[in-house]
Design a protein around this motif. Structure first.
Motif: not given
Lengths: 408, 455
Positions: B127-132
């Motif tokens: 989720h973090i990698r996708h969002q950032l």
């Protein structure tokens, strides 16, 4: 001065010397060099190199020694009591040195502390844990660092007062010009030069200025340069604000020596013992008194200028201020008190009184507190020499002496 | 034609060389575009589904020691690289983005309303990698180190710590990335550069050593100011005619300028007193007519060239020095103000008062050298070997002492202001250096031409 008061002075001195033999203080200490030998042989090892002995300082019952290696990354300080084993060495480490990030319990185990840590500091590549009496730098346990200047605090009021008196003295010499005595300039300049040659010993006084992260050669350079600068200013002051003493009144000089001796015996400040450990010692016994006497004379001139409007009250105010400075002024209070005291004497004799005070102070201070041969021997030789000269001058056939009063 | 034309020709040649040199230097300077930073910050916030509201503010934030340590590490790796200063863009609603160059290094947004569902640990990294990913294109090179979570008022807050090392970072350096989520919303992102201890140690150690050396300079200048004070009191007692009004005016100018630049009060008072007393006592050595301002500008430009070239020389001979020297975080007015402050406060003291006081003892040459020596100790930068920083400054300060001897110390004030403006300006991210240096060179060239070739 007649022969009777002089004789009284000599008897007083003899009584005091004999008395001081009788009431020897048990606080005589060994030399800092002996303390260093003890520290290096007996102190708890730190698992790192201490480096060279950079400075030392006398505390009430112990010597504080400061070591730093030439790369300057840490400073080791060791407290060596006169009686007993050296304390665990204190350590200060540059904040960027790498180490470990231990947990509180691991640090407590390493420090062998019965209590939990008080605080911690996250450094660049390590974590430091602080306990009541120890600290863990990364994974290196050590004692806390002692500061030799902890009792002094901020620059004291007596020091500021003395600097103010010096400034007013300098101003007084400029606005009330008088014929200078060129003969005394040369001894002052020579004293400055001789003191400059002793810079290698003097920088041992700046132990507190060695801090982790600053290489010692930089600290030494800065100290030496500041010292040379201060001496240059004194030399320039000797030319710009020349003293004008009469030819010495030997009884006043003798009184000064006696008072200085008494003051040294009774006060015996710890810095005077620190000076006893410096080499060459004769600088402090002969050259330094000339310079300090010049400064005291300058400050006394300033006092005289400031208290002129008080008229007959000036003497009472001077005496009161001297007593106050002595009682509450700490180390700087000695200088301020001596300035106030010298201001009570005729302007032509202030320098000689101040010189006597300075010549007598260190031998007096060393007489009861120093426990190794060198300073005691030198102090005895100096006192015998000075007092012998004074007595010879007093008791020889009275000559017609020129005074400023007779000249003008 | 007057006899000054050879000097004028030489000066024009010098200015030409300076122009070419400055043009080259200007290419490497790190300039910040505030408007571009604002739009990048807005884009970063929109990537985490937030639209900031209210008035936008920008300011600069820089860690001088870190920048120098980075430069040194890159120098050891055989490449020249500098760190951009950070631009902080913040809004009234507490949203804040910090950019270093075009990279986002910090992002903070307020959480209003429902932050979304709590994400299980296994889904969090993706989720973090996708969002950032839009904000941190190099996020793939970071690896997840650990996860921490806590519940606050029914909302689960989670923190993920990432780290990376190796190229493009210098050897031994690391970069850490901390992401904080409230529910499934990214609330905070913080990227931290962790330097290699020995790189940082060299710079911090050198900096601490320089502060000791600066103490020495202040001690010496303090003695000079005390001497000037005594001399002024003596003249006051004898009621000599002195330029009291000008001295007070200069002292007040230094005081207000220093306050405007937010310097330490004691320091400002010291310099205000020193410059005022120097003007009071050494007014007759300030110089008179004809005004040598074109030559002063030329010398200022040449000194700035020397200062910038000195670092290149040090590096050329195997040493290290921070290429961009002092980094001032303010706008162009602050850089210019700092240059004028240094010129107005230090030059009257070093080239006026000190010379007046010390010349009777050491002669004008000796006093000039002492002034240059002390002046060169005040604004040193860390270098390896350390004396190389001092030598470069000393030569420039000797130039100022020579100018004061030749034209009076007022000329030294003008030269110093030009010199400082140009050398500080090259490292100041918001200083319009590309406009200032051609203007100064053009003005100097015109002035020299007019003064040198007129009949």
């Amino acid at each position: 001065m007649g022969r009777v008061p002089a004789l009284i002075g000599v008897l007083l001195l003899a009584a005091f010397v004999l008395g001081s033999w009788g009431f020897q203080s048990p606080k005589r200490c060994g030399s800092p060099q002996q303390a260093a030998q003890r520290a290096e042989a007996q102190a708890t090892p730190l698992n790192l190199l201490w480096g060279k002995l950079r400075g030392f300082s006398r505390l009430p019952d112990s010597w504080l020694l400061v070591y730093q290696p030439s790369h300057g990354s840490w400073v080791v300080s060791v407290l060596v009591p006169d009686l007993g084993r050296p304390e665990p060495p204190g350590l200060a480490v540059a904040s960027w040195l790498p180490g470990a990030r231990l947990s509180a319990s691991a640090a407590q185990h390493l420090a062998r502390s019965p209590t939990s840590p008080i605080s911690f500091a996250e450094r660049l590549a390590r974590r430091d844990w602080y306990f009541q009496a120890s600290v863990v730098f990364g994974a290196l346990p050590a004692g806390t660092l002692e500061s030799p200047w902890r009792g002094l605090g901020v620059f004291p009021w007596a020091g500021s007062l003395f600097l103010g008196l010096l400034a007013s003295g300098a101003l007084a010499r400029r606005i009330r010009p008088h014929p200078p005595l060129p003969g005394l300039r040369k001894p002052i300049l020579l004293a400055c030069l001789v003191m400059l040659l002793g810079v290698g010993g003097v920088i041992k006084l700046g132990g507190d200025l060695f801090v982790p992260g600053v290489r010692p050669f930089v600290t030494l350079l800065v100290l030496a340069a500041a010292y040379a600068l201060a001496l240059s200013v004194i030399a320039a002051s000797a030319l710009l604000f020349p003293i004008f003493p009469n030819s010495p009144d030997w009884s006043i000089l003798g009184t000064g020596v006696l008072l200085g001796w008494l003051g040294g015996l009774s006060l015996s400040p710890s810095w005077s013992v620190t000076i006893a450990g410096l080499s060459p010692r004769w600088l402090w016994l002969l050259a330094a008194p000339i310079l300090v006497a010049f400064l005291l004379d300058l400050a006394a001139t300033g006092v005289a200028l400031l208290v002129t409007p008080l008229g007959s009250l000036a003497r009472i105010v001077g005496l009161g201020a001297a007593a106050m400075s002595l009682a509450y002024g700490g180390g700087w209070g000695l200088l301020t008190a001596a300035s106030f005291l010298a201001s009570l004497f005729p302007s032509g004799q202030r320098f000689w009184l101040a010189l006597g005070l300075c010549l007598g102070f260190l031998p007096g201070a060393w007489w009861l507190s120093v426990g190794w041969l060198g300073p005691l021997r030198d102090a005895l030789i100096l006192m015998c020499g000075v007092l012998g000269l004074v007595l010879w001058q007093i008791f020889r056939a009275p000559l017609e002496r020129a005074t400023i009063r007779r000249c003008g | 034609m007057t006899r000054r034309w050879p000097a004028a020709l030489l000066s024009l040649l010098g200015l030409l060389v300076a122009a070419l040199f400055f043009h080259d230097q200007g290419k490497a300077r790190a300039q910040v575009d505030l408007e571009m930073s604002q739009s990048l910050a807005k884009a970063a916030l929109s990537a985490v589904d937030f639209v900031p509201a209210g008035e936008v503010r920008t300011s600069l934030r820089y860690q001088r020691i870190l920048v120098w340590a980075w430069e040194r590490a890159c120098w050891e790796a055989g490449r020249a690289s500098g760190l951009f200063p950070s631009v902080v863009v913040s809004w009234d609603d507490h949203a804040e983005v910090v950019l270093r160059g075009w990279e986002v290094v910090e992002l903070r947004r307020p959480i209003e309303g429902n932050p979304g569902p709590h994400l299980p640990t296994v889904l969090l990294e993706d989720h973090i990698r996708h969002q950032l990913q839009p904000i941190f294109p190099e996020l793939a090179s970071f690896s997840l180190q650990r996860l921490v979570s806590r519940t606050l008022e029914g909302v689960v807050w989670q923190r993920a710590y990432f780290a990376r090392s190796g190229p493009p970072l210098p050897k031994g350096w690391r970069e850490e990335l901390m992401v904080e989520l409230s529910g499934s919303t990214v609330a905070l992102v913080k990227r931290t550069l962790v330097p290699e201890p020995s790189d940082m140690g060299v710079v911090m150690g050198r900096w601490a050593e320089l502060s000791r050396i600066t103490w020495l300079a202040f001690f010496a200048v303090g003695l000079v100011v005390a001497g000037l004070g005594l001399a002024a009191l003596e003249r006051l007692y004898f009621r000599l005619h002195l330029p009291w009004f000008s001295a007070v005016f200069l002292g007040l100018a230094v005081w207000f300028l220093g306050r405007e630049l937010s310097h330490n009060r004691a320091l400002i008072l010291f310099w205000a007193l020193g410059s005022g007393l120097s003007l009071l006592l050494a007014r007759d050595q300030a110089g008179g007519k004809p005004s040598p301002w074109p030559w002063c500008l030329v010398l200022g430009v040449l000194l700035a060239c020397w200062s910038l070239a000195w670092w290149e020389l040090v590096v050329l001979f195997g040493g290290w020095a921070p290429r961009f020297g002092y980094i001032l975080g303010g706008d162009w007015a602050q850089t210019l103000g700092e240059a004028v402050f240094r010129a107005l406060s230090e030059e009257p003291v070093f080239r006026g008062g000190l010379l007046w006081l010390v010349s009777p003892f050491l002669g004008r040459g000796g006093a000039g050298f002492v002034a240059a020596f002390l002046g060169s100790l005040l604004h040193l930068l860390p270098a390896v070997p350390q004396p190389s920083a001092f030598l470069g400054e000393l030569v420039a300060q000797m130039g100022l002492s020579f100018s004061a001897w030749r034209w009076g110390w007022f000329a030294a004030v003008l030269i110093r202001a030009t010199w400082e403006a140009l050398r500080l300006g090259v490292a100041a991210p918001l200083f319009p250096w590309q406009v200032i240096w051609p203007s100064v060179i053009l003005l100097a060239a015109l002035g020299v031409a007019w003064a040198g070739f007129r009949r």
